[in-house]
Design a protein around this motif. Sequence first.
Motif, mmCIF file in Angstrom:
data_model
loop_
_atom_site.group_PDB
_atom_site.id
_atom_site.type_symbol
_atom_site.label_atom_id
_atom_site.label_comp_id
_atom_site.label_asym_id
_atom_site.label_seq_id
_atom_site.Cartn_x
_atom_site.Cartn_y
_atom_site.Cartn_z
ATOM 1 N N ASP A 100 0.703 -1.317 -0.175
ATOM 2 C CA ASP A 100 0.040 -0.145 0.270
ATOM 3 C C ASP A 100 1.204 1.282 -0.185
ATOM 4 O O ASP A 100 1.489 1.417 0.805
ATOM 5 C CB ASP A 100 -0.510 -0.122 1.162
ATOM 6 N N ARG A 102 0.022 4.577 -0.180
ATOM 7 C CA ARG A 102 -0.829 5.753 0.196
ATOM 8 C C ARG A 102 0.358 5.951 1.252
ATOM 9 O O ARG A 102 0.611 5.121 2.264
ATOM 10 C CB ARG A 102 -1.928 5.677 0.241
ATOM 11 N N GLU A 106 -3.941 9.251 3.928
ATOM 12 C CA GLU A 106 -5.191 9.167 2.664
ATOM 13 C C GLU A 106 -5.247 7.507 3.692
ATOM 14 O O GLU A 106 -6.310 7.271 3.709
ATOM 15 C CB GLU A 106 -4.118 8.407 1.980
ATOM 16 N N ARG A 107 -4.321 7.157 4.046
ATOM 17 C CA ARG A 107 -5.469 5.407 4.572
ATOM 18 C C ARG A 107 -5.847 4.889 5.581
ATOM 19 O O ARG A 107 -7.329 4.630 5.558
ATOM 20 C CB ARG A 107 -4.246 4.500 4.997
ATOM 21 N N ASP A 110 -9.098 6.803 4.011
ATOM 22 C CA ASP A 110 -10.243 5.919 3.727
ATOM 23 C C ASP A 110 -10.999 4.638 4.512
ATOM 24 O O ASP A 110 -11.698 4.273 4.446
ATOM 25 C CB ASP A 110 -8.717 4.730 2.498
#
Length: 167
Positions: A100, A102, A106-107, A110
């Motif tokens: 991942d 990101r 960002e994680r 999300d």
Amino acid sequence: MAEIKRETMDVALKARCRQMGVPEEKADEMRAAMIGEPEGRTLALTCDPDTAERLWQWFVTMTTAEARYHRSIGKSIHAKTAKLEMMQERFETRDDDRPDLRTQDERDRDAVTGWMRWQGYLGRLDAADSAAIFRVYRHGAVAVVSGVVTRAGKRFVAAMLALDRVM
């Protein structure tokens, strides 16, 4: 090591047979991940296989979204317990791993978005349906005893069917 792994799997499958109330000769049929959890056993005992699998996927997706959300805010839905420090094992990657890339923000964003979406779905349910799902999920009620679905288990399945209609 292979023998130990096989023996461990045999013990686990026999335990699942007892939990599902089926003879140990049917142990090979107990390999599904769904059978390893009380919620999945309830669905497997109550619904036809296709419906049980669909409802199980909704349940897994919902609980995964909640776990990610809680990790992103630094909280846990589980009680704090003693922590045993362990030596770190060697870290390896496989060819099929997809990292991942990101950022942490960002994680986290999300994770919040995903759980809030689920809050919207759950908010469209009757309050009793939502409570029935979380009562079984949070172990406030027993759904299956020796292969017999309890009243709480039947209520859980009815609530999951209502969630399926919402989805």
